[in-house]
Enzyme design. Structure first.
Site, PDB file in Angstrom:
ATOM      1  N   SER A 129       6.324   5.776  -3.961  1.00 52.29           N
ATOM      2  CA  SER A 129       6.959   5.461  -2.684  1.00 52.29           C
ATOM      3  C   SER A 129       6.283   4.208  -2.144  1.00 52.29           C
ATOM      4  CB  SER A 129       6.805   6.629  -1.702  1.00 52.29           C
ATOM      5  OG  SER A 129       7.443   6.348  -0.477  1.00 52.29           O
TER       6      SER A 129
ATOM      7  N   ALA B 185       0.871  -1.172   0.000  1.00 47.42           N
ATOM      8  CA  ALA B 185       0.000   0.000   0.000  1.00 47.42           C
ATOM      9  C   ALA B 185       0.904   1.216   0.000  1.00 47.42           C
ATOM     10  CB  ALA B 185      -0.912   0.008   1.227  1.00 47.42           C
ATOM     11  N   CYS B 186       0.871   1.983  -1.075  1.00 43.58           N
ATOM     12  CA  CYS B 186       1.967   2.901  -1.354  1.00 43.58           C
ATOM     13  C   CYS B 186       1.461   4.311  -1.641  1.00 43.58           C
ATOM     14  CB  CYS B 186       2.754   2.392  -2.558  1.00 43.58           C
ATOM     15  SG  CYS B 186       2.966   0.596  -2.602  1.00 43.58           S
ATOM     16  N   GLY B 187       2.400   5.185  -1.983  1.00 41.80           N
ATOM     17  CA  GLY B 187       2.070   6.535  -2.413  1.00 41.80           C
ATOM     18  C   GLY B 187       2.413   6.715  -3.881  1.00 41.80           C
TER      19      GLY B 187
ATOM     20  N   ASN C 255      -1.107   2.099  -6.268  1.00 37.34           N
ATOM     21  CA  ASN C 255      -1.340   2.253  -4.839  1.00 37.34           C
ATOM     22  C   ASN C 255      -2.451   1.291  -4.443  1.00 37.34           C
ATOM     23  OD1 ASN C 255      -1.782   3.073  -2.202  1.00 37.34           O
ATOM     24  ND2 ASN C 255      -3.013   4.832  -2.802  1.00 37.34           N
TER      25      ASN C 255
END
Length: 415
Positions: A234, A21-23, A256
């Site tokens: 990210s 789970a990202c940016g 994401n």
């Protein structure tokens, strides 16, 4: 301690259940004007997504971060001239960004095999370049598995008529190289990974934190490195093992969330491979299998599928709509033509369901979509000076209120 890739299935652990789970973020000049300022803006977005990126027991070993941009022709031309070889005009050559073994002998062996494949595919090997890096800020875990980063330059050969057919040929070269080097039955090189190989885009990424990307890759600080679009990511791996190659951006997408239907999606793709045929690929179709690399993350597998669909002749939005359809069956206001589109493609492709927010590019177009669950946020601004700024949250790049033309959010199932 050396760490490389996922462990084998053992006890209660199974690598197929890895998620992240990202940016995500992108900045695009809508008029296509290239500038180094776009790179700086993208890196600012990335650093403002630091809280979206995970770290291990060391604060200087990140889960992964990176940047995708258009090929910076002026920068690359100057860099190659310093090495003693020239580049043709923009669009007439492709650049591969490669992770390779730190061992010089292993690297030379892989390069020889790669060069032979380029020759066999009728393309021209122009030269190699060591990518300048600074690893002094990396943690011991990232350093223990850090690859050697090289670039390969490939010129157009006979029979390649346009950029799309050249991209298709570069894709074939990459898939053959993966099978012959990374996945070889003998003398396989686990370090070998093609981050990108394209005549349109290039990816700078690694097992880095958001702040480290700009410091690690010295190219990014050069003012002649210009682009009209940039995608950044990210990574936050939830209950997963990070690695250099699993960092984003992938070759087409940043992501994401997670793909919860992954096992079915991959199994059906594998089942269809025996029936694959394409006028565009012709006899090359046998060389690009398997389409899905089994050791990739869920988003890397999504990227594998999207890339193949686009290079098979579909437009980028068409391929994205095939993979992430709207909830069309009971949509009362949807036109009959659009329902027919989704119904037809449901016979060819199962939905890749999230929760997921996807941003994707082929180097010319940039798009973004939420899956039909709509459980991942994504907001965007369009400014009066022709910028599109999209991210998994607001506030990633300062924009004076008077310069905002409009702002919106992605809606479930909409692009």
């Amino acid at each position: 301690m050396k760490f490389k890739g996922y462990p084998q299935k053992q006890g209660l652990y199974d690598p197929q259940f890895e998620h992240d789970a990202c940016g995500i973020g992108c900045v695009v000049n809508i008029k296509g004007k290239q500038a180094h300022e776009t790179v700086r803006q993208a890196l600012t977005i990335l650093m403002n997504l630091t809280h979206r990126g995970g770290v291990g027991c060391e604060p200087n070993t990140g889960d992964g971060a990176g940047l995708l941009i258009q090929l910076p022709h002026t920068f690359l031309k100057t860099a190659c001239e310093k090495l003693g070889f020239g580049l043709p005009d923009a669009g007439e050559y492709g650049v591969g960004m490669l992770f390779m073994s730190p061992d010089a002998d292993d690297r030379a062996c892989a390069e020889t095999r790669f060069a032979q494949i380029i020759l066999e595919e009728g393309q021209v090997l122009l030269g190699w370049r060591d990518v300048p890096t600074d690893s002094t800020m990396l943690g011991s875990m990232a350093l223990s598995c850090m690859p050697f980063v090289r670039q390969v330059f490939i010129g157009k050969g006979e029979g390649v008529t346009d950029s799309v057919s050249f991209e298709r040929k570069l894709y074939t070269i990459r898939k053959r190289a993966e099978n012959a080097i990374r996945y070889a039955k003998e003398d396989a090189c686990e370090y070998f990974y093609v981050t990108s190989l394209s005549c349109k885009t290039i990816v700078y990424k690694g097992m880095l934190t958001a702040e480290q990307v700009d410091l690690f890759y010295k190219d990014l600080s050069d003012p002649t490195l210009e682009t009209a679009l940039a995608l950044v990511h990210s990574r936050y791996s939830t209950n997963t093992f990070p690695s250099w190659e699993r960092a984003h951006p992938n070759r087409y997408v940043i992501h994401n969330g997670e793909i919860n239907t992954l096992r079915g999606n991959v199994n059906w793709m594998n089942a269809r491979q025996a029936m694959l045929a394409s006028d565009h690929f012709g006899s090359d179709i046998k060389n690009v299998c398997p389409i899905i690399n089994q050791d990739g993350s869920d988003s890397a597998m999504f990227d594998n599928c999207l890339e193949f669909l686009v290079l098979s002749g579909r437009s980028l939005p068409h391929a994205a709509m095939m993979m992430i359809p709207e909830p069309w069956q009971n949509h009362e206001s949807m036109s009959d033509n659009k329902k027919a589109f989704y119904e037809y493609h449901s016979c060819l492709m199962e939905p890749w369901d999230g929760p997921a927010a996807m941003c994707f590019t082929d180097g010319t177009k940039v798009g973004a979509v939420l899956d039909r669950n709509g459980l991942r946020p994504a907001r965007y601004y369009v400014t009066k000076d022709d910028l599109l700024i999209l991210s998994s949250e607001v506030g990633v790049l300062e924009v004076p209120p008077e310069n905002v033309l409009y702002k919106e959010r992605l809606h479930p199932g909409r692009m």
